[in-house]
Design a protein around this motif. Structure first.
Motif, mmCIF file in Angstrom:
data_model
loop_
_atom_site.group_PDB
_atom_site.id
_atom_site.type_symbol
_atom_site.label_atom_id
_atom_site.label_comp_id
_atom_site.label_asym_id
_atom_site.label_seq_id
_atom_site.Cartn_x
_atom_site.Cartn_y
_atom_site.Cartn_z
ATOM 1 N N THR A 1 11.649 16.373 17.142
ATOM 2 C CA THR A 1 10.591 17.477 16.628
ATOM 3 C C THR A 1 9.983 16.786 15.205
ATOM 4 O OG1 THR A 1 12.808 18.491 15.654
ATOM 5 C CG2 THR A 1 11.701 19.409 17.385
ATOM 6 N N ASP A 2 10.521 15.519 14.877
ATOM 7 C CA ASP A 2 10.075 14.840 13.903
ATOM 8 C C ASP A 2 8.523 14.408 14.210
ATOM 9 O OD1 ASP A 2 12.390 15.361 12.414
ATOM 10 O OD2 ASP A 2 13.063 13.586 12.589
ATOM 11 N N ARG A 3 7.949 13.733 13.088
ATOM 12 C CA ARG A 3 6.632 13.047 13.156
ATOM 13 C C ARG A 3 6.883 11.844 12.749
ATOM 14 N NH1 ARG A 3 6.152 16.226 16.325
ATOM 15 N NH2 ARG A 3 4.411 17.757 16.580
ATOM 16 N N LEU A 4 6.393 10.804 13.415
ATOM 17 C CA LEU A 4 6.329 9.398 12.908
ATOM 18 C C LEU A 4 5.102 8.873 12.571
ATOM 19 C CD1 LEU A 4 7.905 6.773 12.178
ATOM 20 C CD2 LEU A 4 7.773 6.196 14.675
ATOM 21 N N CYS A 5 4.809 8.889 11.488
ATOM 22 C CA CYS A 5 3.326 8.570 11.227
ATOM 23 C C CYS A 5 3.082 7.325 10.240
ATOM 24 C CB CYS A 5 2.944 9.619 9.877
ATOM 25 S SG CYS A 5 3.108 11.433 10.378
ATOM 26 N N LEU A 6 2.660 6.049 11.398
ATOM 27 C CA LEU A 6 2.606 4.874 11.316
ATOM 28 C C LEU A 6 1.134 4.555 10.305
ATOM 29 C CD1 LEU A 6 4.264 4.198 14.557
ATOM 30 C CD2 LEU A 6 5.339 3.069 12.196
ATOM 31 N N ARG A 7 1.152 3.385 10.216
ATOM 32 C CA ARG A 7 -0.296 3.084 9.590
ATOM 33 C C ARG A 7 -1.155 2.490 11.074
ATOM 34 N NH1 ARG A 7 -1.647 -0.633 4.195
ATOM 35 N NH2 ARG A 7 -0.535 -2.440 5.773
ATOM 36 N N THR A 8 -2.180 2.979 11.346
ATOM 37 C CA THR A 8 -3.022 2.270 12.142
ATOM 38 C C THR A 8 -4.099 1.582 11.704
ATOM 39 O OG1 THR A 8 -4.320 4.252 12.162
ATOM 40 C CG2 THR A 8 -2.631 4.323 13.833
ATOM 41 N N ASP A 9 -4.682 1.730 10.457
ATOM 42 C CA ASP A 9 -5.703 0.823 9.827
ATOM 43 C C ASP A 9 -5.539 1.062 8.217
ATOM 44 O OD1 ASP A 9 -7.502 3.039 9.118
ATOM 45 O OD2 ASP A 9 -7.671 3.317 11.289
ATOM 46 N N ARG A 10 -6.348 0.426 7.566
ATOM 47 C CA ARG A 10 -6.051 0.671 6.106
ATOM 48 C C ARG A 10 -6.633 1.816 5.786
ATOM 49 N NH1 ARG A 10 -4.377 -4.287 4.490
ATOM 50 N NH2 ARG A 10 -4.510 -4.078 2.456
ATOM 51 N N GLU A 11 -7.617 2.384 6.074
ATOM 52 C CA GLU A 11 -8.135 3.679 5.796
ATOM 53 C C GLU A 11 -6.951 4.858 6.081
ATOM 54 O OE1 GLU A 11 -10.313 1.316 7.603
ATOM 55 O OE2 GLU A 11 -10.813 0.825 5.628
ATOM 56 N N TYR A 12 -6.273 4.427 6.920
ATOM 57 C CA TYR A 12 -5.296 5.726 7.240
ATOM 58 C C TYR A 12 -4.131 5.631 6.402
ATOM 59 C CZ TYR A 12 -2.938 9.105 10.341
ATOM 60 O OH TYR A 12 -2.162 10.201 10.896
ATOM 61 N N THR A 13 -4.419 5.895 5.295
ATOM 62 C CA THR A 13 -3.221 5.810 4.034
ATOM 63 C C THR A 13 -2.429 6.918 4.107
ATOM 64 O OG1 THR A 13 -4.573 7.249 2.525
ATOM 65 C CG2 THR A 13 -5.097 4.954 2.651
ATOM 66 N N LYS A 14 -1.325 6.472 3.172
ATOM 67 C CA LYS A 14 -0.253 7.589 3.251
ATOM 68 C C LYS A 14 -0.833 8.868 2.728
ATOM 69 C CE LYS A 14 3.798 4.717 3.150
ATOM 70 N NZ LYS A 14 4.996 4.195 2.577
ATOM 71 N N ALA A 15 -1.953 8.801 1.915
ATOM 72 C CA ALA A 15 -2.264 10.178 1.122
ATOM 73 C C ALA A 15 -3.112 11.013 2.438
ATOM 74 C CB ALA A 15 -3.170 9.900 0.174
ATOM 75 N N VAL A 16 -3.713 10.237 3.042
ATOM 76 C CA VAL A 16 -4.282 10.758 4.469
ATOM 77 C C VAL A 16 -3.471 11.596 5.370
ATOM 78 C CG1 VAL A 16 -5.695 10.430 6.492
ATOM 79 C CG2 VAL A 16 -6.350 9.204 4.513
ATOM 80 N N ARG A 17 -2.207 10.705 5.579
ATOM 81 C CA ARG A 17 -1.328 11.203 6.308
ATOM 82 C C ARG A 17 -0.523 12.518 5.518
ATOM 83 N NH1 ARG A 17 1.423 5.709 7.493
ATOM 84 N NH2 ARG A 17 -0.236 4.946 6.326
ATOM 85 N N ARG A 18 -0.233 12.570 4.443
ATOM 86 C CA ARG A 18 0.452 13.666 3.842
ATOM 87 C C ARG A 18 -0.578 14.831 4.113
ATOM 88 N NH1 ARG A 18 2.257 9.702 -0.193
ATOM 89 N NH2 ARG A 18 0.192 9.409 -1.401
ATOM 90 N N ARG A 19 -1.820 14.652 3.810
ATOM 91 C CA ARG A 19 -2.820 15.794 4.058
ATOM 92 C C ARG A 19 -3.001 16.539 5.489
ATOM 93 N NH1 ARG A 19 -3.865 19.020 0.873
ATOM 94 N NH2 ARG A 19 -5.432 20.281 1.583
ATOM 95 N N GLU A 20 -2.401 15.438 6.443
ATOM 96 C CA GLU A 20 -2.666 15.608 7.792
ATOM 97 C C GLU A 20 -1.019 16.793 7.959
ATOM 98 O OE1 GLU A 20 -5.107 12.379 9.982
ATOM 99 O OE2 GLU A 20 -2.680 12.515 10.409
#
Ligand code: MG
Length: 251
Positions: free
Chosen positions: A162-181
């Motif tokens: 039930t967790d999410r594993l949010c890896l970096r797919t490219d340089r634009e997919y920053t941690k800030a973007v993933r936090r927002r998601e």
């Protein structure tokens, strides 16, 4: 070789540069080599410190739940490397052979799925789950390591499906973007259209925490460290190794 090592240590200010000039430490190069890795692997102080940080984080999460009485979905945001998983074995191998980090050897290490846990991380994650929370794992590991990363976390008792594993797919997919998601419920790093609250952020680098400009409460606020943001020490690597002087990076 010895001369090259000595030159490096001289340049780093670790060895004395001559008679009458005090050295930073009175130890041989051999004794100095790898102490930053040894601190993580062997010192009781490091383990006590990380357990202390995780206990503090758990208290903060529980306090936030009690204070707000909010029962809507919540998670904690956690980095992986040197936050939950202990990769000091990789650092030790690199040190032993005097070779620096490179992504090929790193991904090979990740594929071994052998990383241990940072002290306190497992107890924290278990307590979060017991309290009804989930984990958003936000890491800059490559997308190609997804299955190895998940399996290593699972072996250490850290992963739930039930967790999410949010890896970096490219340089634009920053941690800030993933936090927002995570927060908005929109995007790959979300719980399928379901907005969730993030009660705590845990990481070993400042990039693991909301910075000024991000639309997240406490973003860029130093006072949030210790209450909602929790830093795990990492003396082995990080942007600090390339910085000459300390400065507040978000201004
Ligand atoms: Mg990390």
């Amino acid at each position: 070789m010895i001369r090259a090592i000595r030159s490096t240590l001289l340049a780093a200010g670790v060895l004395s540069i001559g008679p009458g000039v005090p050295s930073a430490v009175a130890q041989s190069p051999a004794a100095l080599h790898g102490l930053h890795v040894k601190y993580v692997r062997d010192s009781e102080e490091y383990a006590t410190l990380t357990r202390m940080i995780y206990r503090t984080a758990l208290s903060a999460v529980r306090e936030a739940l009690e204070r707000t009485g909010d029962t809507t979905a919540w998670v904690v945001s956690m980095d992986v490397d040197e936050t939950a998983l202990d990769n000091s074995a990789y650092e030790l191998e690199r040190e032993t052979y005097w070779v620096p980090f490179d992504s090929e050897s790193w991904n090979s290490f990740v594929a071994r799925r052998e990383s241990g846990t940072v002290p306190g991380a497992l107890e924290f994650v278990q307590a979060v789950r017991a309290a009804g929370g989930r984990v958003a794992w936000i890491t800059n590991r490559d997308e190609v390591t997804r299955e190895d990363t998940r399996e290593n976390l699972r072996r250490m008792g850290l992963w739930r499906d039930t967790d999410r594993l949010c890896l970096r797919t490219d340089r634009e997919y920053t941690k800030a973007v993933r936090r927002r998601e995570v927060l908005t419920g929109e995007g790959r790093c979300s719980w399928d259209g379901r907005p969730v609250r993030i009660l705590a952020f845990i990481g070993d680098a400042l990039g693991d925490f909301p910075a000024a400009g991000e639309d997240i409460p406490d973003a860029g606020d130093d006072a949030a460290f210790g209450t909602r943001f929790f830093v795990i020490p990492n003396p082995m690597y990080g942007q600090w190794t390339r910085r000459v002087t300390r400065r507040w990076p978000w201004q």
